[in-house]
Design an enzyme around this catalytic site. Structure first.
Site, short mmCIF file in Angstrom:
data_model
loop_
_atom_site.label_atom_id
_atom_site.label_comp_id
_atom_site.label_asym_id
_atom_site.label_seq_id
_atom_site.Cartn_x
_atom_site.Cartn_y
_atom_site.Cartn_z
N GLN A 32 28.94 49.93 37.00
CA GLN A 32 29.02 49.28 38.23
C GLN A 32 28.86 50.34 39.48
O GLN A 32 29.08 51.47 39.33
CB GLN A 32 30.49 48.61 38.47
CG GLN A 32 31.66 49.75 37.98
CD GLN A 32 32.96 48.73 37.51
OE1 GLN A 32 32.83 47.60 37.81
NE2 GLN A 32 33.72 49.45 36.94
N ASP A 87 42.56 51.73 38.33
CA ASP A 87 43.10 52.20 39.49
C ASP A 87 44.69 52.64 39.40
O ASP A 87 45.21 53.58 40.10
CB ASP A 87 43.10 51.27 40.51
CG ASP A 87 43.83 49.98 40.54
OD1 ASP A 87 45.07 49.85 40.22
OD2 ASP A 87 43.24 48.91 40.58
N GLU A 107 40.53 50.67 29.76
CA GLU A 107 39.62 50.72 30.99
C GLU A 107 38.36 51.11 30.40
O GLU A 107 38.06 51.96 29.82
CB GLU A 107 40.29 51.61 32.09
CG GLU A 107 39.11 51.92 33.39
CD GLU A 107 38.89 50.54 34.03
OE1 GLU A 107 39.42 49.92 34.64
OE2 GLU A 107 37.50 50.43 34.08
N GLY A 139 37.52 46.06 26.71
CA GLY A 139 38.94 45.56 26.60
C GLY A 139 38.91 44.49 25.47
O GLY A 139 39.85 44.39 24.64
N ASP A 156 44.00 42.87 33.94
CA ASP A 156 43.73 43.26 35.37
C ASP A 156 42.19 43.44 35.74
O ASP A 156 41.80 44.72 35.78
CB ASP A 156 44.57 44.55 35.89
CG ASP A 156 44.44 45.04 37.15
OD1 ASP A 156 43.93 44.29 38.02
OD2 ASP A 156 45.02 46.11 37.66
N SER A 157 41.45 42.38 35.65
CA SER A 157 39.98 42.76 35.35
C SER A 157 39.16 42.65 36.98
O SER A 157 39.83 41.90 37.79
CB SER A 157 39.56 41.64 34.74
OG SER A 157 39.36 40.41 34.97
#
Lengths: 276, 276
Positions: A32, A87, A107, A139, A156-157
């Site tokens: 990304q 994060d 992650e 994941g 937590d995507s």
């Protein structure tokens, strides 16, 4: 004077714009477009594919609510899996619970971890905690390969329009169910009910098929579109809307015991949406 | 193709921007810069001095919450005063309560009423109801000149940075107290606690001095900055957070009986803010 603004156009025809001081890092990672910028109003901000993920000023809301709700609904959580969340904000909140033995962070994009450690130390500070194990990988694969292992799974995507796509949908929730222990709880961030009602409804229905108990709650997050964000919880045994302890044993800035129950009380249009 | 966008810069260094189809009316009235634009995402939108007041798509949230909370907390409201609110949305919701005999709308700017009737009929539709009396004039003066007359007073004002300025502050709330009957309830829209904490705190403290009972509640309003908006309620007798009836006798889209109590449960940072 250089007047720099960032425009986040997550939703068609409406955008949040932020005055920025400078761009701290911008990199096309394997997965990304990653950027961390310094905003005037919200402090440092992490963006993935141009979408705001978290900011120094308001990250506490998202990270407290995505962790303390399942962890205080569960009677005795020991092992937690975080899918995404590079994060480190979710891990930081999870490790405030002294009963937790281990958190696995799965992650896919190691650059999110690397640059969060470098530029967002307030958020990533717990990633070096010995109770935190970091796994770089997909994941969905991780969840499929681990059965009956976790008490709580936090998804937590990013949004379902990007690299996070396979972290939404019925087959993922079924795999999550198998990955959880017999009294496990799963939670995911699930977008804006006002602007994306069909998506919120679909996620809820998918979770409702996979789990005996499915519930939605809301939190006010200034830097997410519309500011009113949904989280969906699937649970095997415990009612996610019930606070199972006597007190919250550490300070919080958004979450509290009374809010644990109140945030599940839905505005009528959202109630109607998921009961249709 | 003409790519028209509207930028609302209510708060320094952060802005909401909306793609618009066209401007339906723009006029410098006696008091303010009035505009009604057609947005792509939220339908028609009323702006005063460049600040979003209401939109066709999300107005139900603000108008239901600013009226049904005080009207269902009060045991038997008959007479209601709306200060501001020239778009008519509050009047429309108030007149859904069959026990109401009379609503006085005190709006300083008759052009707000005129153009809302012309361009926002879905919102202004009840302004011609025989139970609604319209008074064009200053809200503070009206309140001072009427003592012990109303069961509920709704302050549906602009922000304290513009023509609405004198509708905030201790002396106004004292006058409101006198204007209410002995068991009266007053409510006002009171801005974003996340971005303007000092203002929200000051208003709360001022209301707390003027009234025996003061409480804050929150609602998720997509087109207001941060999307998480506060309302402050001052009450002489009834607990504003208690629903005093058995059922809501008409359909609603945001408000409901359970939410009446839940919306008063505050996130910790707002609780800390007003208890400091």
């Amino acid at each position: 004077m250089l007047d720099l603004w960032l425009k986040e156009a997550q939703i068609d025809d409406v955008a949040l714009t932020y005055k920025i001081e400078k761009t701290l890092i911008r990199k096309q990672t394997k997965y990304q477009d990653l950027a961390i910028v310094e905003t005037k109003r919200f402090g440092r901000m992490l963006l993935l594919d141009g979408i705001v993920q978290t900011t120094i000023m308001d990250e506490f809301i998202y990270h407290e609510m995505i962790t303390h709700i399942p962890l205080f609904a569960h009677k005795n959580p020991k092992r937690v899996l975080v899918v995404g969340g590079g994060d480190g904000g979710a891990v930081r909140e999870i490790l405030k619970h002294s009963n937790i033995d281990k958190v696995v962070l799965c992650e896919i994009d190691e650059d999110v971890i690397k640059y969060s450690k470098e530029f967002l130390p307030e958020i990533s500070c717990a990633l070096d905690n010995p109770k935190c194990e970091i796994f770089i990988g997909d994941g969905l694969n991780y969840v499929i390969e681990h059965k009956n292992e976790f008490d709580v799974i936090v998804v937590d995507s990013t949004d379902p329009f990007s690299v996070g796509e396979n972290l939404f949908g019925g087959s993922f929730y079924k795999a999550i169910f198998e990955c959880l222990k017999e009294d496990g709880i799963f939670i995911a961030q699930t977008e804006t009910p006002f602007l994306l009602p069909d998506l919120v409804k679909k996620i809820y229905k998918d979770v409702e098929i996979a789990f005996p108990i499915a519930k939605i709650f809301l939190a006010g997050i200034p830097t997410y579109p519309t500011g009113f964000w949904s989280f969906t919880v699937g649970s095997k045994k415990y009612d996610p809307s019930k606070f199972s302890k006597s007190e919250v044993p550490f300070p919080t800035k958004y979450y509290n015991k009374e809010l644990h129950e109140a945030c599940f009380v839905l505005p009528q249009y959202i109630k109607d949406l998921i009961n249709k």
